[in-house]
Design an enzyme around this catalytic site. Structure first.
Site, PDB file in Angstrom:
ATOM      1  N   CYS A 133       0.834  -1.207   0.000  1.00 18.68           N
ATOM      2  CA  CYS A 133       0.000   0.000   0.000  1.00 18.68           C
ATOM      3  C   CYS A 133       0.864   1.250   0.000  1.00 18.68           C
ATOM      4  CB  CYS A 133      -0.927  -0.002   1.215  1.00 18.68           C
ATOM      5  SG  CYS A 133      -2.003   1.442   1.314  1.00 18.68           S
ATOM      6  N   CYS A 136      -0.378   4.094   2.214  1.00 21.37           N
ATOM      7  CA  CYS A 136      -0.183   3.819   3.641  1.00 21.37           C
ATOM      8  C   CYS A 136       1.265   4.061   4.065  1.00 21.37           C
ATOM      9  CB  CYS A 136      -0.549   2.372   3.963  1.00 21.37           C
ATOM     10  SG  CYS A 136      -2.206   1.853   3.493  1.00 21.37           S
ATOM     11  N   ASP A 137       2.209   3.632   3.244  1.00 22.25           N
ATOM     12  CA  ASP A 137       3.598   3.549   3.682  1.00 22.25           C
ATOM     13  C   ASP A 137       4.593   4.393   2.890  1.00 22.25           C
ATOM     14  OD1 ASP A 137       2.798   1.684   5.604  1.00 22.25           O
ATOM     15  OD2 ASP A 137       2.997   0.027   4.183  1.00 22.25           O
TER      16      ASP A 137
END
Length: 317
Positions: A133, A136-137
């Site tokens: 992701c 997300c990261d």
């Protein structure tokens, strides 16, 4: 006999449980025997979930959601659903233990699973340089060198997004042509931070404690090489967990559960769906949580409309 059974223990499931419990529906939430908490259990620091300005570890966030749901009266069962009977006014949920629970309504929130490469180092370095992701990261890879594995729209989108942070982004693809749409290809080709590694597959993700690179194999001549990296993003697709409702609920062309407009209403009365299992596009913890809210409210309205026609609900089974 229950008023509502919630299947799934990610942000959608536990948020639905919070709302359902606060509406005095006394929900039963079927988590899992081994995978409680969904994909966030594989995430280290979550910095984009509202209300946590300093960030929060994925497992800690899920523990807080569960504690909040239980505080208002949600009962959590750690077992796996093996069979569903969604026809008629009484829905039946059978568990791996053999127990059967009945309810007037069901909220299906089993999420989705990222497709994995299935190679050495992938699981071991998950959360330590291996991610599925970018939104997300990606923030954690500022001025780093990373690679995206894949050749479709999602891979191009992930790679382009990651150039906001990384100093260099490789796209590793097993062929010499992409399956991504033309516009997504053009954006990737035009980005000076992106370099393509063609005709290559990742055989192993390298690193002790954190990612240091990958071992590649050529699909042309079987030669191998190593590429130094700080991170690997796997973007080969994801699959909604709908195996329990095939031939029971209507699905979309993307394989997600069909719902009526912005609601959570599925093709079966009294059955609602929420989270990644209905979402082919966003797949974020916060959108899943919002979707769980919708499902709980829809279930509450459904039960209220049933009124005296609803099967007698009690905390049984």
């Amino acid at each position: 006999m229950r008023q509502v059974i919630i299947i799934g223990s990610g942000p959608a499931g536990f948020t639905a449980a919070i709302y359902a419990a606060r509406a005095n529906l006394e929900p039963l939430l079927i988590a899992s025997s081994v995978e409680v908490g969904g994909e966030l259990m594989n995430t280290t620091e979550v910095e984009n979930f509202p209300g946590f300005p300093e960030g929060i570890q994925g497992p800690d966030l899920m523990a807080k959601l569960q504690a909040q749901a239980e505080r208002f009266g949600t009962e959590v069962v750690y077992d796996d659903v093996t069979e569903l009977d969604l026809d008629g006014p009484v829905k039946k949920v059978t568990l791996g233990s053999g127990a059967t629970h009945e309810a007037s309504s069901v909220i299906y929130a089993t999420g989705s699973a990222y497709r994995k490469l299935g190679i050495p180092g992938e699981e071991r370095l998950s959360g330590h340089g291996v991610s599925w992701c970018a939104t997300c990261d990606g923030f954690f890879f500022r001025e780093r060198t990373i690679a995206v594995v894949g050749g479709g729209d999602s891979a191009m989108e992930e790679a382009t997004f990651l150039t906001r942070f990384a100093s260099k982004v490789y796209i590793i693809h097993r062929k010499d042509t992409l399956r991504a749409s033309k516009i997504m290809q053009e954006r990737a080709f035009a980005n000076e931070k992106i370099e393509f590694v063609w005709n290559s597959v990742v055989e192993e993700i390298l690193g002790d404690g954190e990612v240091t690179g990958v071992r590649l194999r050529s699909t042309v001549d079987d030669s191998t090489s190593e590429l130094a990296l700080n991170g690997v993003f796997v973007a080969i697709g994801n699959d909604p967990r709908t195996h329990l409702v095939h031939d029971k609920l209507e699905l979309t062309a993307e394989g997600t559960i069909w719902v009526d407009g912005r609601s959570s209403r599925t093709s079966k009365p009294g059955v609602f769906a929420a989270g990644d299992v209905i979402d082919p596009s966003y797949r974020q913890a916060i959108t899943a949580a919002g979707s769980g809210t919708v499902a709980a409210l829809d279930a509450e309205h459904f039960l209220a409309e049933l009124g005296d026609a609803a099967p007698l609900a009690a905390v049984a089974n």
